[in-house]
Design a protein around this motif. Structure first.
Motif, PDB file in Angstrom:
ATOM      1  N   ILE A 245      -7.986  12.943  17.018  1.00  0.00           N
ATOM      2  CA  ILE A 245      -7.071  13.302  18.104  1.00  0.00           C
ATOM      3  C   ILE A 245      -5.763  13.738  17.460  1.00  0.00           C
ATOM      4  O   ILE A 245      -5.250  13.062  16.554  1.00  0.00           O
TER       5      ILE A 245
ATOM      6  N   LYS B 236     -14.498  17.180  13.056  1.00  0.00           N
ATOM      7  CA  LYS B 236     -13.545  17.051  14.158  1.00  0.00           C
ATOM      8  C   LYS B 236     -13.792  15.804  15.004  1.00  0.00           C
ATOM      9  O   LYS B 236     -12.903  15.364  15.739  1.00  0.00           O
TER      10      LYS B 236
ATOM     11  N   ASP C 129      -0.371  14.798  20.260  1.00  0.00           N
ATOM     12  CA  ASP C 129      -0.830  14.456  21.613  1.00  0.00           C
ATOM     13  C   ASP C 129      -0.706  12.967  21.878  1.00  0.00           C
ATOM     14  O   ASP C 129      -0.307  12.540  22.961  1.00  0.00           O
TER      15      ASP C 129
ATOM     16  N   GLN D 277     -13.281  17.605  24.907  1.00  0.00           N
ATOM     17  CA  GLN D 277     -12.234  16.945  24.138  1.00  0.00           C
ATOM     18  C   GLN D 277     -12.439  15.426  24.137  1.00  0.00           C
ATOM     19  O   GLN D 277     -12.191  14.750  23.135  1.00  0.00           O
TER      20      GLN D 277
ATOM     21  N   ALA E 132     -12.984  13.176  20.870  1.00  0.00           N
ATOM     22  CA  ALA E 132     -12.048  12.085  20.594  1.00  0.00           C
ATOM     23  C   ALA E 132     -12.753  10.735  20.476  1.00  0.00           C
ATOM     24  O   ALA E 132     -12.306   9.851  19.750  1.00  0.00           O
TER      25      ALA E 132
ATOM     26  N   PHE F 298      -7.445  15.313  29.072  1.00  0.00           N
ATOM     27  CA  PHE F 298      -8.442  15.894  28.177  1.00  0.00           C
ATOM     28  C   PHE F 298      -9.614  16.402  29.002  1.00  0.00           C
ATOM     29  O   PHE F 298     -10.008  15.787  29.985  1.00  0.00           O
TER      30      PHE F 298
END
Length: 456
Positions: A439, A435, A443, A395, A399, A391
């Motif tokens: 995750i 968001k 993935d 990201q 996450a 990541f």
């Protein structure tokens, strides 16, 4: 009761305290509960806590600041309380500099300087002592503005530079508050030896990180099974302990053995009404994310699902026996009450001690025994799992459920270039709130199956 009235009581009978309170306020036509921090004077003989004028300092200077959460308020109040109790101690010790203090107006900058010297002598870190200095500087300015004191603290300003969006800008900051009044701040010589904080279980070795995490959780299943699921959520989802103990069954959004997600909620009114102070139970994420958007994807390995099954089977048994004080609570103490963060920490320390003891002779013994670590290590391990998933910085922050990179920098600054981190800071500004904490399940599935060989 204010400090003047307090001083009319025997000093051996009083102390200043901070406490968390729940207040009601109408917002947009709806009655809302919110947490606040008050400062009070406690009669140690009767246990009675009286209101104090210094609560207004917290409310007026910090509570209305949008960047201040309950933990910030508690820290500031704690700094003021420590200073006031230091004054009481010095008066009782017949310190000639302090014995003349009879009222608020008698508290001077030189007393704050002595307090800072005292904290420095305790071997505290410079950042911690500067925190005391900064709080007291604001405190004295507030006293002056309110007319409680005529003490005008002289401030020496220094100009510093920082880079924002690739542009250098200058700003002024107070230079070591109260230093001109005799305050001494920590140096390398004054600092007490401290163990370095452990941030990861694998030292950049993902396989070792995974094995150590699984070992700790399996050990918890034997020693403190009541928190084993909590450890899964922390190490495989990055939850903080306050977010863990706030969970009810309703917050688990699962597709059994396929995906797991938890919603972060503030259930303190439901679960912890018996507690006077619930700062440690505060779900920090809700201070910067809307309640309906605060969620976290969990790496749902076979171990996580096994622990999940064990935990909820036990909960069903306790519920059937009528032993749950709050039937929707997920984490329970020995009395059937929702588990407080303090009890959770105690259970964790029990597991940690057994974990370290069992590693004697193992290559990682010095790593775990020679560093400081607590329940928050789970969030660090989770972050490094994300790094091993390749990541990028933005990201990783998303996450983890972070709105900025600051809290993740300790874990990722060695793995990425300054340019990548700078780009991530800009990228986060445009990310939709919903968001954060998410995750992609694909993935997660690819990572745990391909890299860990964990197939369902």
């Amino acid at each position: 009761m204010n400090i003047e009235l307090a001083m009319n009581l025997p000093l051996t009978d009083i102390e200043f305290v901070q406490r968390e309170v729940t207040l009601n306020e109408i917002l947009r036509g709806t009655m809302m509960d919110f947490q606040s921090i008050h400062i009070g004077v406690k009669n140690k003989k009767t246990g009675t806590i009286y209101p104090c004028i210094f609560t207004s300092f917290i409310k007026e200077i910090y509570e209305n600041d949008i960047s201040s959460n309950i933990n910030t308020l508690a820290k500031v109040a704690g700094n003021v309380v420590a200073f006031l109790n230091f004054i009481i101690d010095r008066i009782q010790e017949h310190d000639e500099l302090f014995v003349g203090i009879k009222a608020v107006k008698d508290i001077k900058a030189v007393h704050a300087a002595k307090f800072i010297c005292y904290k420095t002598a305790q071997g505290l870190q410079r950042r911690t002592v500067r925190g005391y200095g900064g709080t007291l500087l604001s405190f004295f300015q507030w006293l002056k503005d309110k007319g409680y004191s005529d003490e005008e603290v002289v401030i020496r300003w220094v100009e510093r530079a920082r880079t924002v969006d690739r542009k250098k800008e200058f700003y002024k900051t107070p230079l070591a508050p109260f230093k001109q009044y005799g305050a001494n701040y920590p140096t390398k010589k004054t600092l007490k030896p401290t163990k370095e904080k452990l941030k990861d279980f694998g030292d950049e070795d993902d396989d070792e990180r995974r094995k150590m995490t699984e070992y700790l959780i399996n050990l918890s299943r034997d020693i403190a099974p009541e928190i084993a699921l909590g450890l899964c959520l922390q190490f495989y989802g990055g939850l903080r302990k306050g977010e863990v103990v706030n969970l009810t069954k309703a917050e688990f959004n699962i597709e059994y053995r396929r995906s797991m997600e938890v919603m972060i909620r503030d259930n303190r009114a439901l679960l912890f009404s018996r507690l006077i102070d619930t700062k440690k139970e505060n779900p920090k994420r809700l201070s910067y994310l809307n309640t309906d958007l605060a969620r976290q994807t969990i790496f749902d390995t076979n171990l996580v699902w096994d622990v999940y099954d064990e935990h909820f089977r036990n909960l069903d048994r306790l519920r059937g026996e009528g032993r749950l004080a709050v039937t929707t609570a997920v984490f329970i103490d020995n009395n059937g009450n929702p588990m407080s963060a303090k009890v959770y920490e105690k259970r964790f320390m029990k597991v940690k001690k057994a974990f370290i003891r069992s590693l004697r002779g193992h290559k990682n013994y010095d790593l775990f025994n020679g560093h400081v670590w607590n329940t928050h290590i789970g969030r660090g391990v989770f972050t490094n799992f994300l790094v091993s998933m390749n990541f990028l910085p933005a990201q990783i922050a998303i996450a983890r459920g972070d709105r900025n990179l600051n809290s993740a920098l300790d874990y990722i600054d060695k793995a990425f270039t300054k340019k990548q981190i700078r780009e991530a800071v800009n990228e986060l500004k445009s990310v939709k709130t919903g968001k954060f904490g998410y995750i992609d399940i694909a993935d997660v599935k690819q990572f745990v199956e391909t890299k860990w060989g964990d197939t369902k």
